[in-house]
Design a protein around this motif. Structure first.
Motif, PDB file in Angstrom:
ATOM      1  N   UNK A  38     -68.136  38.882 118.778  1.00 41.52           N
ATOM      2  CA  UNK A  38     -67.735  39.984 119.111  1.00 41.52           C
ATOM      3  C   UNK A  38     -65.911  39.476 118.562  1.00 41.52           C
ATOM      4  N   UNK A  39     -65.897  38.336 117.773  1.00 45.73           N
ATOM      5  CA  UNK A  39     -64.901  38.286 117.039  1.00 45.73           C
ATOM      6  C   UNK A  39     -64.181  39.749 115.834  1.00 45.73           C
ATOM      7  N   UNK A  40     -66.033  40.030 115.045  1.00 46.21           N
ATOM      8  CA  UNK A  40     -66.048  41.085 114.366  1.00 46.21           C
ATOM      9  C   UNK A  40     -65.542  42.346 114.649  1.00 46.21           C
ATOM     10  N   UNK A  41     -66.464  42.074 116.034  1.00 47.35           N
ATOM     11  CA  UNK A  41     -65.816  43.362 116.323  1.00 47.35           C
ATOM     12  C   UNK A  41     -64.740  44.007 117.024  1.00 47.35           C
ATOM     13  N   UNK A  42     -63.753  42.952 117.599  1.00 47.49           N
ATOM     14  CA  UNK A  42     -62.316  43.076 117.560  1.00 47.49           C
ATOM     15  C   UNK A  42     -61.154  43.478 116.904  1.00 47.49           C
ATOM     16  N   UNK A  43     -61.752  42.529 115.813  1.00 50.55           N
ATOM     17  CA  UNK A  43     -61.116  43.416 113.848  1.00 50.55           C
ATOM     18  C   UNK A  43     -61.389  44.423 113.833  1.00 50.55           C
ATOM     19  N   UNK A  44     -63.140  45.014 113.705  1.00 45.58           N
ATOM     20  CA  UNK A  44     -63.202  46.616 113.058  1.00 45.58           C
ATOM     21  C   UNK A  44     -62.498  47.469 114.791  1.00 45.58           C
ATOM     22  N   UNK A  45     -61.363  47.506 116.092  1.00 51.23           N
ATOM     23  CA  UNK A  45     -61.186  48.011 116.401  1.00 51.23           C
ATOM     24  C   UNK A  45     -59.463  47.977 116.334  1.00 51.23           C
ATOM     25  N   UNK A  46     -58.576  46.491 115.623  1.00 52.41           N
ATOM     26  CA  UNK A  46     -57.204  46.107 115.026  1.00 52.41           C
ATOM     27  C   UNK A  46     -57.623  47.156 113.711  1.00 52.41           C
ATOM     28  N   UNK A  47     -58.210  47.243 113.149  1.00 49.92           N
ATOM     29  CA  UNK A  47     -58.543  47.733 111.275  1.00 49.92           C
ATOM     30  C   UNK A  47     -58.668  48.972 111.892  1.00 49.92           C
ATOM     31  N   UNK A  48     -58.964  50.088 112.470  1.00 46.10           N
ATOM     32  CA  UNK A  48     -58.247  51.599 113.121  1.00 46.10           C
ATOM     33  C   UNK A  48     -57.478  51.753 113.604  1.00 46.10           C
ATOM     34  N   UNK A  49     -56.848  50.918 114.810  1.00 48.87           N
ATOM     35  CA  UNK A  49     -56.214  50.984 115.617  1.00 48.87           C
ATOM     36  C   UNK A  49     -54.325  51.196 114.206  1.00 48.87           C
ATOM     37  N   UNK A  50     -55.089  50.474 113.626  1.00 50.56           N
ATOM     38  CA  UNK A  50     -53.196  49.188 112.663  1.00 50.56           C
ATOM     39  C   UNK A  50     -53.311  50.747 112.066  1.00 50.56           C
ATOM     40  N   UNK A  51     -53.971  51.304 111.480  1.00 47.55           N
ATOM     41  CA  UNK A  51     -54.168  52.749 110.252  1.00 47.55           C
ATOM     42  C   UNK A  51     -53.492  53.698 110.875  1.00 47.55           C
ATOM     43  N   UNK A  52     -54.423  54.194 112.375  1.00 49.27           N
ATOM     44  CA  UNK A  52     -53.204  54.862 112.599  1.00 49.27           C
ATOM     45  C   UNK A  52     -52.141  55.290 113.454  1.00 49.27           C
TER      46      UNK A  52
END
Length: 317
Positions: free
Chosen positions: A212-226
C-alpha cells in the motif's frame, strides 16, 4: 467518540489519500462512499474509487455512483490527474460491487437512517451530489452534523485566478450547499496548499515498506510531475485528506468564521468563494467558516499512520 462520515469524491490522487485516511484512522467510521463526475468523467472516477478501496482493503462500506455532470453546465476534467483520473498506478479488479442506488439516494438513505447529528458529509469533489440530495430530501439538512468540504479558497484560485476547480465547475451546486442552513467548513486552497507531499513525507511512506505504501508513492510520483508541469509546484499539494483530518482533529486546521457566497455571474470571477472577513459584517449566527492554516506535521502524522494501519491489516488477511 468515533465520528461517522460519508465521503463524496471524484478520485483523483488526493481523493485516494482521503479515502485511506477516512478508513485507516480509528476515530473515523466511513459509513458510505459516493462518486461524482469531476476530476474525470463519472465512469472513470467510480472505477478509480472501487480500485482504491480494493487496494486499501476498504470493505463493508457501500459505494454508489452519483451525478454524471454539473447541475446546469457542461463538465470539465482536471488536467493534473491524467487520462484515467488516477494515472501513475495500476488498479486491481474490484472486490466489491456498486450499490444499486444512485449516489444521491445513498446519501439520503444513510443520513435519514442514522441518529440526527451523527453523520458528517465530507465532499472532496464538485458539490453536485450534495446539492441534489438537499433538493430531493431537505430534511437531511437538520440531521447532518456538519459539512466539511474541500473546495474554494479565500485568497487563492487554481481553475481561474480566483476560483478553485470543485467550486467553479458546478458553482450552482456550491451555492446551494453554502446557502443551506447547516454548518459548513470550507477547506480551501489557503490551507490545502500547505499539505505538500515533500521528499521527507515520501521517505516516511517508503519506510513503511508495504504494497500500500508503494501504491501511495506511485500516486505521489505522477501527481508531483503533473502539478509541477501544470501549476509550477515543486511538491504537490494533497488537498482532499485535509477535509478528513479536520473531522479527526479540528485543531489541525485553523479556521475563521465568515459568511461565504459563491459567485455565479462574474465574467472573471465565476465560482469565486467570496468570503466576508470584515468583523462588522460577520453575524453572530454565521454557520460557515473557512480554513486558513494547517499544522502540516500533525496532518502528515495522521495520514502516514492510516497508511501504516491499512498496510498492516492487508498483510494480516
Amino acid at each position: 467518540m468515533v465520528r461517522k462520515i460519508i465521503v463524496d469524491c471524484d478520485p483523483g490522487h488526493d481523493d485516494a489519500i482521503a479515502l485511506m485516511l477516512a478508513h485507516g484512522n480509528p476515530d473515523i467510521e466511513l459509513v458510505a462512499v459516493t462518486t461524482v463526475g469531476g476530476n474525470a468523467v463519472l465512469d472513470k472516477v467510480t472505477k478509480n474509487a472501487l480500485g482504491i478501496m480494493t487496494t486499501a482493503g476498504i470493505t463493508g462500506v457501500p459505494i454508489a455512483a452519483g451525478c454524471v455532470r454539473p447541475l446546469i453546465r457542461e463538465g470539465e476534467d482536471a488536467d493534473v490527474h491524467g487520462e484515467s483520473g488516477l494515472d501513475g498506478v495500476e488498479l486491481p479488479q474490484p472486490t466489491m460491487q456498486l450499490d444499486p442506488r444512485h449516489g444521491v439516494d445513498l446519501i439520503i438513505d444513510t443520513v435519514m437512517a442514522a441518529e440526527p447529528k451523527t453523520i458528517s458529509l465530507v465532499p472532496t469533489g464538485p458539490l453536485t451530489n450534495i446539492a441534489m440530495a438537499i433538493r430531493k430530501e431537505p430534511r437531511i439538512i437538520e440531521r447532518v452534523k456538519e459539512v466539511v468540504l474541500m473546495g474554494g479558497g479565500v485568497h487563492v484560485g487554481n481553475w481561474s485566478a480566483v476560483a478553485e476547480f470543485n467550486i467553479m465547475i458546478d458553482p450552482e451546486a456550491a451555492h446551494i450547499v453554502f446557502d443551506a442552513p447547516w454548518d459548513v467548513t470550507m477547506i480551501g486552497l489557503d490551507a490545502t496548499h500547505q499539505a505538500l507531499a515533500t521528499d521527507e513525507v515520501a521517505d516516511r511512506i517508503t519506510a513503511l515498506n508495504t504494497p500500500l505504501a508503494d501504491f501511495v508513492l506511485g500516486l505521489f510520483g505522477f501527481f508531483r510531475r503533473a502539478y509541477h508541469d501544470a501549476q509550477g509546484f515543486q511538491y504537490p499539494p494533497v488537498h482532499d485528506p485535509v477535509a478528513v483530518a479536520r473531522i479527526i482533529d479540528p485543531t489541525i486546521v485553523g479556521t475563521v468564521r465568515a459568511p461565504i457566497r459563491v459567485e455565479l455571474r462574474g465574467d472573471h470571477t465565476l465560482g469565486m468563494t467570496v468570503t466576508e472577513l470584515r468583523p462588522a459584517h460577520i453575524p453572530e449566527n454565521c454557520r460557515t467558516q473557512a480554513a486558513m492554516s494547517l499544522d502540516a506535521d500533525r496532518f502528515w502524522d495522521l495520514v502516514i499512520d492510516a497508511i501504516e494501519r491499512l498496510g498492516r491489516a492487508n498483510a494480516d488477511r
